[in-house]
Design an enzyme around this catalytic site. Structure first.
Site, PDB file in Angstrom:
ATOM      1  N   THR A 412       0.829  -1.208   0.000  1.00 32.28           N
ATOM      2  CA  THR A 412       0.000   0.000   0.000  1.00 32.28           C
ATOM      3  C   THR A 412       0.863   1.258   0.000  1.00 32.28           C
ATOM      4  OG1 THR A 412      -1.627  -1.248   1.287  1.00 32.28           O
ATOM      5  CG2 THR A 412      -1.973   1.100   1.179  1.00 32.28           C
ATOM      6  N   THR A 430      -3.643   0.803  -3.058  1.00 29.50           N
ATOM      7  CA  THR A 430      -2.939  -0.449  -2.776  1.00 29.50           C
ATOM      8  C   THR A 430      -3.156  -1.478  -3.868  1.00 29.50           C
ATOM      9  OG1 THR A 430      -2.638  -2.130  -1.042  1.00 29.50           O
ATOM     10  CG2 THR A 430      -4.889  -1.505  -1.526  1.00 29.50           C
ATOM     11  N   GLU A 432      -2.578  -4.536  -2.259  1.00 26.24           N
ATOM     12  CA  GLU A 432      -2.517  -5.433  -1.106  1.00 26.24           C
ATOM     13  C   GLU A 432      -1.072  -5.790  -0.786  1.00 26.24           C
ATOM     14  OE1 GLU A 432      -3.094  -6.853   2.108  1.00 26.24           O
ATOM     15  OE2 GLU A 432      -2.557  -8.653   0.995  1.00 26.24           O
ATOM     16  N   ASP A 454      -7.682 -10.118   1.717  1.00 26.39           N
ATOM     17  CA  ASP A 454      -8.078  -9.324   2.892  1.00 26.39           C
ATOM     18  C   ASP A 454      -9.390  -9.838   3.491  1.00 26.39           C
ATOM     19  OD1 ASP A 454      -5.921  -7.705   3.179  1.00 26.39           O
ATOM     20  OD2 ASP A 454      -6.847  -5.889   2.398  1.00 26.39           O
ATOM     21  N   SER A 479      -7.988  -1.760   6.184  1.00 29.73           N
ATOM     22  CA  SER A 479      -7.574  -0.949   7.333  1.00 29.73           C
ATOM     23  C   SER A 479      -7.163   0.460   6.900  1.00 29.73           C
ATOM     24  CB  SER A 479      -6.392  -1.603   8.036  1.00 29.73           C
ATOM     25  OG  SER A 479      -6.757  -2.875   8.499  1.00 29.73           O
ATOM     26  N   GLY A 499       0.535  -0.042   5.306  1.00 32.12           N
ATOM     27  CA  GLY A 499       0.962  -0.940   6.385  1.00 32.12           C
ATOM     28  C   GLY A 499      -0.060  -1.971   6.810  1.00 32.12           C
ATOM     29  N   GLY A 500      -1.023  -2.314   5.930  1.00 32.21           N
ATOM     30  CA  GLY A 500      -2.014  -3.324   6.308  1.00 32.21           C
ATOM     31  C   GLY A 500      -2.754  -2.893   7.563  1.00 32.21           C
TER      32      GLY A 500
HETATM   33  N1  GLY Z   1      -4.689  -4.294   1.859  1.00 31.97           N
HETATM   34  C1  GLY Z   1      -4.508  -3.490   2.977  1.00 31.97           C
HETATM   35  C2  GLY Z   1      -5.750  -2.850   3.473  1.00 31.97           C
HETATM   36  O1  GLY Z   1      -6.690  -2.730   2.712  1.00 31.97           O
HETATM   37  O2  GLY Z   1      -5.817  -2.452   4.606  1.00 31.97           O
END
Ligand code: GLY
Length: 599
Positions: A412, A430, A432, A454, A479, A499-500
């Protein structure tokens, strides 16, 4: 970026970097655009993780474009220079403040599950869920991309330039090339086994079987042509035309290399995305999340992102305490506990189809008070903590049954832009994982996302219904937390990060650093980070553990070291002008710029 991990190979590049004709901002220094983590001034500002993208955005502003024009141009450029984090093969969340109407709008450009995707999409024939990399490196993981339609709709609603004009500088960068830096090389090296599985990806990113050298010139003429085709034919080329056909062919028949240099441990499965899925895709325009924090008003992204709800709930919990009167360790303890509680609720309740009534309850102050009453300022809660009950009846310390978190993404990117009119874009985008599903669409020069990972892969036996299981057309929980904060109705701070799942804690920690702990914005960005997502141990950067690990340990907090968390960008709006900031060190440092520097 993991600079220390690689041998930086000194390669002398030809003197006088070739400068894209339609991106003259890049020429102003006579070479590489600057990589400044902080810039102060006025007239507009851009902050991204990448100097070229920031220079492109600033040039759009310099030529009279607005924040949306600049944000889309910068995002398209990140699709070239940060292709492992974002691009037209992915999606994202776009938050826009319109200075004229003083309203905040959002675009949900999240990838959607193909119609053929059922709840058992990641369950194998033997009934067990796939391993993460097994699911990721497949056609199943690719969702219908939303970035391009996000850009088109943002420009149509609030921009002043055409999509073609916004794509043009990025196409020039792709055609003429840019200088490979350590991050770019390392991200390929980290994915070399995955990238080697596909002819198209290997040919582009592993020329001669190796990642390109730091300092060498990297060109992506296929992506330049793809941007050109979209400029001429519009987004229909991507969602209905020749590019759509190529995307579907890649998903349904992954371009697997006959003899990969590195064997892959899993079967590479095709996915079920069809032309109808692409044709049917549309962005959404949900109302932003809105909450108050110590007199500030915080706007964020609603579902399918959990970012706005989770950041708001954690801030509401923190608001039950007077952080300003505490030591840094005491305040950080509360930050970690509020984050854990908020993650318990996000995991249990938030998904694409969560009702607005539940989302509203999760960000109510009375619910936050019920959650805050669990916190002991002298002793960490045992993790995982149970979720609360956002049922509209508050008073005790009620808890419910937990649902586990899914697969945290690592990739991301984020950008922050403002213009001379005071409009603001906060945009997180992103594909992912770093490198998405590792499939470059042959002849098109962009990677597909693996956003479908996700979703949670399976309903946990005996647990309440998981809100984040796959379903046809559904969007996986994110997130991403693009956030804009106002002070008495006036813009105060815009920020976001990759950062996920750690995105939520990075944004939250920067807000706490800035608002509660008395740091300036550059200090708040640079400060070492920790991420508590309702698990023990939490994660923390080594510098955080050195500074606070001992004292927080006596309160019961535990950390596993992780090299770095997030790669944020932000802009603060002050009476004296703009403070644009990017990371000084993380991911190799970002690039902030203002249109006119203060002296
Ligand atoms: N792929 C990371 C997010 O959507 O939070």
């Amino acid at each position: 970026m993991k600079l220390g991990k690689i041998a930086v190979v000194a390669v002398v590049i030809a003197a006088g970097l070739v400068v894209p004709g339609s991106a003259p901002a890049l020429a102003h220094g006579g070479g590489e655009p600057p990589r400044n983590p902080t810039a102060t001034g006025y007239g507009g500002a851009v902050s991204t993780v990448d100097p070229t993208a920031t220079a492109v955005g600033l040039d759009v502003l310099r030529r009279g474009g607005n924040a949306v024009d600049a944000a889309v141009a910068a995002a398209a450029t990140l699709g070239v220079t940060e292709p492992f984090s974002a691009g037209i093969g992915g999606g994202g969340f776009f938050v826009y403040y319109d200075a004229k109407t003083r309203r905040v709008h959002t675009i949900d450009g999240r990838e959607a599950a193909p119609r053929a995707m059922g709840q058992d999409a990641f369950i194998k024939a033997d009934g067990t869920p796939m391993a993460f990399q097994e699911a990721r490196i497949s056609g199943i993981s690719a969702g219908v991309p939303g970035s391009l339609l996000t850009w088109k709709e943002a420009l149509r609603k609030w921009g002043s330039r055409s999509l073609g004009a916004a794509l043009s500088p990025a196409a020039d960068v792709a055609r003429r090339g840019f200088t490979v830096d350590a991050t770019f090389r390392q991200q390929i090296a980290d994915n070399s086994a995955q990238f080697a599985q596909f002819d198209s990806t290997r040919d582009l990113y592993l020329p001669g079987g190796q990642p390109p050298l730091v300092g060498s010139r990297f060109r992506n003429p296929d992506l330049a042509d793809t941007y050109g085709e979209i400029s001429r034919r519009g987004t229909d080329a991507f969602y209905e035309g020749a590019i759509a056909r190529d995307i579907v062919a890649t998903v349904q028949h992954p371009p697997v290399a006959a003899d990969p240099a590195v064997p892959w441990q899993f079967e590479i499965r095709p996915g079920g995305m069809t032309l109808a899925d692409l044709d049917r895709y549309d962005v959404r325009f949900p109302a932003p999340t809105k909450s108050d924090y110590r007199g500030y008003t915080v706007y964020g992204m609603s579902t399918p992102s959990s970012g706005g709800v989770a950041v708001s709930e954690a801030l509401n919990i923190l608001e039950q305490f007077d952080l300003a009167g505490l030591t840094a360790t005491e305040a950080l303890h509360l930050y970690l506990e509020a984050s854990a509680l908020s993650f318990a609720d996000r995991n249990r309740y938030v998904g694409d189809y969560t009702s607005q009534a539940v989302l509203d309850e999760l960000v109510r102050d009375k619910f936050a008070a019920e959650r805050a009453c669990q916190i002991d300022p002298t002793k960490a809660l045992v993790k995982p903590v149970a979720p609360g009950s956002p049922d509209g009846h508050y008073g005790g310390c009620t808890t419910a049954t937990a649902v586990a978190d899914g697969n945290p993404g690592q990739s991301t990117t984020n950008l922050t832009v403002t213009d001379k009119w005071g409009n603001i874009v906060e945009y997180t985008l992103t594909i992912e994982q770093t490198g998405g599903n590792a499939m470059v669409v042959p002849g098109r020069g962009f990677l597909l996302n693996n956003e479908m990972t996700d979703f949670n892969f399976a309903q946990a036996p005996g647990a309440p219904a998981d809100p984040n299981l796959p379903a046809p057309g559904k969007r996986p929980r994110s997130s991403m937390s693009p956030t804009i904060v106002f002070d008495d109705g006036k813009p105060f701070l815009a920020l976001g990060s990759p950062g996920g799942a750690t995105i939520i804690t990075t944004v939250l920690q920067i807000l706490v650093n800035r608002i509660d702990l008395g740091m300036t914005l550059p200090e708040a960005m640079a400060a070492p980070r920790a991420s508590q997502r309702n698990a023990s141990p939490g994660q923390a950067e080594p510098a955080f553990i050195t500074a606070y690990g001992g004292e927080l340990g006596t309160l019961g907090q535990a950390f596993a070291a992780t090299p770095e968390l997030g790669a944020a960008t932000a802009i603060e709006f002050t009476r004296r002008g703009l403070i644009a900031t990017a990371e000084p060190v993380r991911r190799g440092g970002g690039a902030a710029g203002v249109l006119h520097n203060s002296h």
